[in-house]
Design a protein around this motif. Sequence first.
Motif, PDB file in Angstrom:
ATOM      1  N   PHE A 105      24.508 -16.403 -26.846  1.00 52.94           N
ATOM      2  CA  PHE A 105      25.136 -15.619 -25.778  1.00 52.94           C
ATOM      3  C   PHE A 105      25.328 -14.169 -26.215  1.00 52.94           C
ATOM      4  CE2 PHE A 105      28.955 -14.196 -23.371  1.00 52.94           C
ATOM      5  CZ  PHE A 105      28.413 -14.287 -22.083  1.00 52.94           C
TER       6      PHE A 105
ATOM      7  N   PRO B 285      23.113 -12.316 -23.234  1.00 52.32           N
ATOM      8  CA  PRO B 285      23.984 -12.946 -22.233  1.00 52.32           C
ATOM      9  C   PRO B 285      23.311 -13.124 -20.872  1.00 52.32           C
ATOM     10  CG  PRO B 285      24.704 -10.705 -22.714  1.00 52.32           C
ATOM     11  CD  PRO B 285      23.677 -11.047 -23.736  1.00 52.32           C
TER      12      PRO B 285
ATOM     13  N   VAL C  27      21.419 -16.377 -20.956  1.00 52.74           N
ATOM     14  CA  VAL C  27      22.321 -17.532 -20.922  1.00 52.74           C
ATOM     15  C   VAL C  27      22.871 -17.739 -19.517  1.00 52.74           C
ATOM     16  CG1 VAL C  27      24.477 -18.478 -21.812  1.00 52.74           C
ATOM     17  CG2 VAL C  27      22.889 -17.321 -23.368  1.00 52.74           C
TER      18      VAL C  27
ATOM     19  N   ARG D  96      31.846 -15.580 -19.271  1.00 47.90           N
ATOM     20  CA  ARG D  96      30.930 -16.591 -19.780  1.00 47.90           C
ATOM     21  C   ARG D  96      31.236 -17.919 -19.104  1.00 47.90           C
ATOM     22  NH1 ARG D  96      32.384 -19.213 -25.538  1.00 47.90           N
ATOM     23  NH2 ARG D  96      31.686 -21.044 -24.364  1.00 47.90           N
TER      24      ARG D  96
END
Length: 231
Positions: free
Chosen positions: A43, A47, A50, A143
Motif C-alpha cells: 500500500f 496505494p 491497492v 485505506r
Amino acid sequence: MHDKIVILTGAGISAESGLGTFRDVDGLWTKYDLEEVATPEGFARNPDFVHEFYNARRANCAGAAPNAAHAALARLERDHPGEVVIVTQNVDNLHERGGAAHVIHMHGQLDQALCAACGHRWPAPAVMNTADPCPACAAPATRPDVVWFGEIPYHMDAIMAHLSGCAIFAAIGTSGEVYPAAGFVDLATRAGAHTVELNLEPSSVVSAFAETRFGPASQVVPAWVDSLLSP
C-alpha cells in the motif's frame, strides 16, 4: 443445551456465493501479487493499485448473495438458547446479510474504511481513492479497513475469551493454514470444548478435531445446525 458455541468461518463458506478463496471465479486474485495488494508495504508503494484491487473486491461482494450456510448460522444464533459467537476470517458482509446479528470480523471488513493517519473508521463508499480525505482529520490517508499480512488480527482478546469458555467449537470452510486462527481448535480443546470441522475437504489441522463433516457448506452447515437444534 445452553452452552456457548463459537464458530470460525473462512473463505469456504462464501465460495458458493461466488466469493471464492484465492482463486475467485472471475480470476480476481490471480491478476494480483498479494505482496503488492495485501501488505502495508504494498500500500505504501502503490496505494492507487491497492485501491483498485479492493474496489473490485467490493463490487464482487456487492453482487454476491448469502447462501444456505450463512442462513443456517443465523438461525442457530437466533434459536440456540445459549450464546452463539460467529468469528469470521472473511471480509465480506454475507453473515450479516444472511441474518446474523453479531459477527466478529477478525480480518476487518470490505465495507469499512480506515484512516491510516488518525485511526478513524467509517462506512466505505463503493469506490475508494488515494486522495479521499478522512472525515475526521481530513488527511488523504484512506485505506480499506482490512487486516493485511503482517498486521495483527482484530478483537483477539475477545476471541480468546470466547474460546476459553465455549462448549462447542466449529471451524467452517477454513484451510487451517493461517495463524492465529488455525490454532483456535487447540485452544478450544484445552478448554474442554467439543470440536467439529465442516469443510469441503479436510484442512491442514483436521486431525485436531473430534468430529468432521465434509461436503459443500450449503449442505453440511444446515444439516449440522439441524442436529444441534433438534430436541
